[in-house]
Design a protein around this motif. Sequence first.
Motif, short mmCIF file in Angstrom:
data_model
loop_
_atom_site.label_atom_id
_atom_site.label_comp_id
_atom_site.label_asym_id
_atom_site.label_seq_id
_atom_site.Cartn_x
_atom_site.Cartn_y
_atom_site.Cartn_z
N UNK A 4 0.19 -8.68 4.33
CA UNK A 4 1.17 -7.90 5.08
C UNK A 4 0.48 -6.77 5.82
N UNK A 5 1.25 -6.16 6.70
CA UNK A 5 0.88 -4.87 7.29
C UNK A 5 1.94 -3.87 6.82
N UNK A 6 1.49 -2.79 6.22
CA UNK A 6 2.40 -1.75 5.70
C UNK A 6 2.01 -0.42 6.33
N UNK A 7 2.99 0.34 6.75
CA UNK A 7 2.75 1.68 7.30
C UNK A 7 3.40 2.71 6.37
N UNK A 8 2.63 3.75 6.03
CA UNK A 8 3.14 4.86 5.22
C UNK A 8 2.97 6.13 6.04
N UNK A 9 4.08 6.82 6.29
CA UNK A 9 4.03 8.02 7.12
C UNK A 9 4.70 9.20 6.41
N UNK A 10 4.42 10.38 6.89
CA UNK A 10 5.01 11.59 6.33
C UNK A 10 4.29 12.80 6.88
N UNK A 11 4.76 13.96 6.50
CA UNK A 11 4.14 15.20 6.93
C UNK A 11 2.96 15.57 6.06
N UNK A 12 2.35 16.70 6.37
CA UNK A 12 1.23 17.20 5.58
C UNK A 12 1.68 17.49 4.16
N UNK A 13 0.88 17.03 3.20
CA UNK A 13 1.14 17.25 1.78
C UNK A 13 2.50 16.71 1.34
N UNK A 14 2.92 15.63 1.99
CA UNK A 14 4.21 15.02 1.64
C UNK A 14 4.09 14.07 0.46
N UNK A 15 2.86 13.66 0.13
CA UNK A 15 2.65 12.68 -0.93
C UNK A 15 2.39 11.29 -0.41
N UNK A 16 2.20 11.16 0.91
CA UNK A 16 2.05 9.84 1.52
C UNK A 16 0.79 9.12 1.05
N UNK A 17 -0.34 9.82 0.97
CA UNK A 17 -1.57 9.17 0.53
C UNK A 17 -1.49 8.74 -0.92
N UNK A 18 -0.91 9.59 -1.76
CA UNK A 18 -0.75 9.24 -3.17
C UNK A 18 0.13 8.01 -3.32
N UNK A 19 1.22 7.94 -2.55
CA UNK A 19 2.10 6.78 -2.59
C UNK A 19 1.36 5.54 -2.09
N UNK A 20 0.61 5.67 -1.00
CA UNK A 20 -0.14 4.53 -0.47
C UNK A 20 -1.17 4.03 -1.48
N UNK A 21 -1.80 4.96 -2.19
CA UNK A 21 -2.76 4.58 -3.22
C UNK A 21 -2.08 3.80 -4.34
N UNK A 22 -0.87 4.20 -4.72
CA UNK A 22 -0.11 3.47 -5.74
C UNK A 22 0.26 2.08 -5.25
N UNK A 23 0.65 1.98 -3.98
CA UNK A 23 0.95 0.67 -3.40
C UNK A 23 -0.29 -0.23 -3.45
N UNK A 24 -1.42 0.33 -3.09
CA UNK A 24 -2.66 -0.45 -3.06
C UNK A 24 -3.06 -0.92 -4.45
#
Length: 196
Positions: A4-24
Amino acid sequence: MAGKIILVTGGARSGKSTFAEKLAARGKQSVGYIATAQVLDREMGYRVKLHQQRRPDNWQTYEAPFGADKAIAEAATGHKVLLFDCITLYLSNLLCLSPEAELTEEKAYAMLEEQVGKLLAAARQAALQGTTTIFVTNEVGAGIVPENKLARLYRDLSGLANQKLAAAADEVYAVMAGIPVNLKKLNALLEQEKDG
């Protein structure tokens, strides 16, 4: 099975990278991490260090401040999940290649089309091989209008890049205050209600 292709977006310090890491990490498959940051000062060095400390030791990192489409293609040969962090840093790297005086809107928009097109082509090819690519990006246009031309151009290009990636993605998540919302699923529900 296709990826798949998944996009995770959000503002600064929103938790987007942490969520993307959990998805991965959720599939317990090998992960290739496409890192776009360049450490040019202490602040960025600290941010990179935080990201590195969160990543499992068995994830393989591909440094790709430029030519990230090639990094996606390379990483897809050995991993079932790729985490690309992040689109807006990558775009910033590309914009800074040209002296500001020579960077016209036409050149910048053409660069955006070309580079996002290359990233999506690489992610689509990876998906055909069974690899999922998770792109992380920032919502940079939700605040104050920047005072200088380059910053406004960057804001506009970031928004357009996000729209192109979202249109191509199978799943799109917006993260705010650490809480992810599946935007494509929400949009489908709203469309059902409208039609029903």
